[in-house]
Design an enzyme around this catalytic site. Structure first.
Site, PDB file in Angstrom:
ATOM      1  N   THR A 356       0.832  -1.200   0.000  1.00  0.00           N
ATOM      2  CA  THR A 356       0.000   0.000   0.000  1.00  0.00           C
ATOM      3  C   THR A 356       0.864   1.246   0.000  1.00  0.00           C
ATOM      4  O   THR A 356       1.926   1.257   0.589  1.00  0.00           O
ATOM      5  CB  THR A 356      -0.883  -0.005   1.268  1.00  0.00           C
ATOM      6  N   VAL A 357       0.362   2.329  -0.611  1.00  0.00           N
ATOM      7  CA  VAL A 357       1.032   3.623  -0.531  1.00  0.00           C
ATOM      8  C   VAL A 357       0.076   4.626   0.094  1.00  0.00           C
ATOM      9  O   VAL A 357      -1.138   4.560  -0.102  1.00  0.00           O
ATOM     10  CB  VAL A 357       1.506   4.143  -1.904  1.00  0.00           C
TER      11      VAL A 357
END
Length: 537
Positions: A356-357
């Protein structure tokens, strides 16, 4: 108005907080942060900057997200907080029986079976259409340029890319995975740190999304390519699933914690877990961070919140127990009464009826965005549509094949979702966006950084740098290598099973921006556990 002490730096050995006036972008990759800042300087607002940064991250940090992932956002605009859910559902043709007949006793991790409808491109378009100032073609141009012209691999990116390549080389077999290896290992290996990597197909896809307002992805040529690849390899996703998808504008949920409203996206996101834990913890008074009592109560509250979340959280209208019930003061007190002097074995309660970012942006007009997107578990499903750079998420892996479970697999249903953006307000005024990406670490990271700022007065960078812990299962707590040994020993004497991790890689990557209302100054913190960067002016 913020109360965080700008001079309190007990955990800021890595870097100092960043101060700026006109605009700020904080994320896990320097090139993406700079792309967002460039858009601000061209006259874009915080939403434009967030979209530019997010699109850029699909190129410059593909180990954590991609065009084929989901996204969520909390947007402070025009004196109001808006929530956007862009998480796609399971395909209409999938079912528990179909998956079991294919030989699976649980949802697989890779391949077409766990692929759900991607939401990220629709999120970019929805945000741009409602709040953006610049055309999507201009906002996505930095990402297109990096995909077309290439960029040098940064240290943390290179490390995780190589790990993913080694793992995928062992577990991904068959023609359906050729697109991943052709795209992300074109030389028969992961690109090395400092080496230039480009993806012309990725650039062409981003250009098509920009020019069509994401129509090509959901109802055009790209949708046809996704459909064809799915059919060819036994997948369930069809172009009709893509065509029917629309992101949802939702009302964020919150709890008041010591005068601050802590906001999260409603289920199926796990932000509810962070709010449940804070709702329990607000019943205590904490004067110092690094005490056995503080950590013990935090861990116990988190265990109780998590075990409830894992049982009850799914698509909101299919939850047997609703968020409002889980966030009631009555239920918080009920759970608080279970916390004693020793570690407990958590069990779900019964509330009263009723990869995830993350990025944060702010502009000089007071607009702020908390945004997160992910393919899940790194590169996701391992499926890349040949020639497009579209790496598809494996979010469906979270579904249960138990027909009695709240989060059971159903056609067209949205699964329990790990990625969550956070936001703080005080007295109906924005304090700022925050987030800590990283699977099931995310709500635990949210609780820890919120308490670091509100209870212990740490500025954003110090709040992020402080040693973290995470509950794994039962009484098992994993702590970072830097977690104080005397606290770990004392927690073990309280019955916690403490495991010290070999690295900080699994403890999340956070970003925080807060605005001091007295002078309008932005204060930013970025993650020292990755290639984090703040671009500001």
């Amino acid at each position: 108005m913020t109360t965080f002490d700008p001079l309190f730096y007990p955990y800021s050995s890595q870097r100092n907080a960043v101060y700026a006036r006109n605009g700020m972008v904080a994320t896990s990759q320097p090139l993406a942060a700079q792309a967002g800042l460039d858009i601000l300087k061209k006259g874009g607002n915080a939403v434009d900057a967030a979209i530019a940064t997010a699109a850029c991250l699909t190129v410059v940090e593909p180990t954590s997200n991609g065009i084929g992932g989901d996204a969520f956002a909390l947007v402070w605009m025009k004196d109001e907080l808006h929530g956007l859910n862009a998480n796609g559902p399971a395909p209409q043709s999938i079912s528990i029986d179909a998956v079991k007949q294919a030989g699976h006793e649980q949802m697989p991790t890779h391949g077409w079976t766990p692929v759900t409808v991607p939401g990220a491109p629709a999120a970019w378009q929805a945000l741009s259409q409602r709040f953006g100032r610049l055309p999507l073609t201009e906002v996505l141009q930095p990402a297109i340029d990096y995909a077309e012209q290439g960029f040098p691999i940064s240290p943390t990116l290179g490390y995780y890319w190589n790990i993913a390549y080694q793992r995928f080389s062992e577990v991904l077999e068959g023609e359906q995975y050729r697109g991943w290896f052709d795209t992300f290992a074109p030389q028969g290996r992961a690109p090395r740190i400092g080496e230039i990597w480009s993806s012309p197909g990725h650039a062409a896809t981003l250009r098509s999304i920009a020019e069509s307002g994401a129509e090509s992805f959901y109802r055009g040529e790209l949708a046809e390519q996704i459909d064809a690849h799915s059919r060819a390899h036994g997948g369930y996703l069809r172009k009709e699933d893509l065509a029917s998808f629309k992101p949802e504008w939702v009302q964020p949920i919150s709890v008041n914690y010591r005068g601050y409203d802590v906001w999260e996206i409603p289920p199926a996101g796990q932000g509810l877990i962070a709010l449940m834990a804070l709702n329990v913890l607000k019943g205590y008074t904490f004067t110092e961070r690094d005490t056995v009592d503080t950590h013990h109560k935090q861990m116990e509250a988190m265990k109780l919140a998590f075990i409830d979340g894992l049982k009850y959280i799914t698509q909101e209208d299919k939850m047997t127990i609703r968020a409002a019930q889980l966030l009631s003061d009555e239920y918080a007190e009920q759970r608080r009464q279970l916390i004693g002097d020793t570690a407990l074995q958590p069990a779900p309660g019964e509330p009263p009826a009723g990869g995830t970012v993350y990025l944060a942006t702010a502009d000089d007009e007071g607009n702020m965005v908390s945004y997160i997107q992910s393919n899940y578990m790194g590169f996701g499903s391992g499926i890349v549509i040949p020639g497009t750079g579209i790496g598809l998420q494996n979010r469906g892996h979270s579904f249960s094949l138990d027909t009695t479970h709240d989060n059971r697999l159903e056609p067209g249903k949205k699964t329990y979702h790990t990625i969550i953006p956070g936001f703080l307000t005080k007295e109906n005024r924005p304090v700022g966006p925050f987030g800590v990406m990283g699977g099931f670490m995310q709500p635990q990271g949210h609780v820890q950084v919120v308490m670091n700022m509100i209870d212990f007065g740490l500025n954003p960078q110090a709040a992020l740098d402080a040693p973290r812990w995470q509950w794994l299962e039962g009484k098992v707590i994993e702590v970072e290598p830097s977690f104080p040994d005397h606290l770990a020993q004392s927690l073990m004497r309280k019955g916690h099973v403490i495991r010290r991790a070999n690295s900080s890689g699994g403890f999340g990557r956070g970003q925080i921006i807060v605005r001091d209302e007295q002078n309008g100054v932005l204060i930013g913190g970025t993650e020292s556990r990755t290639d984090g960067a703040i671009a500001s002016w």
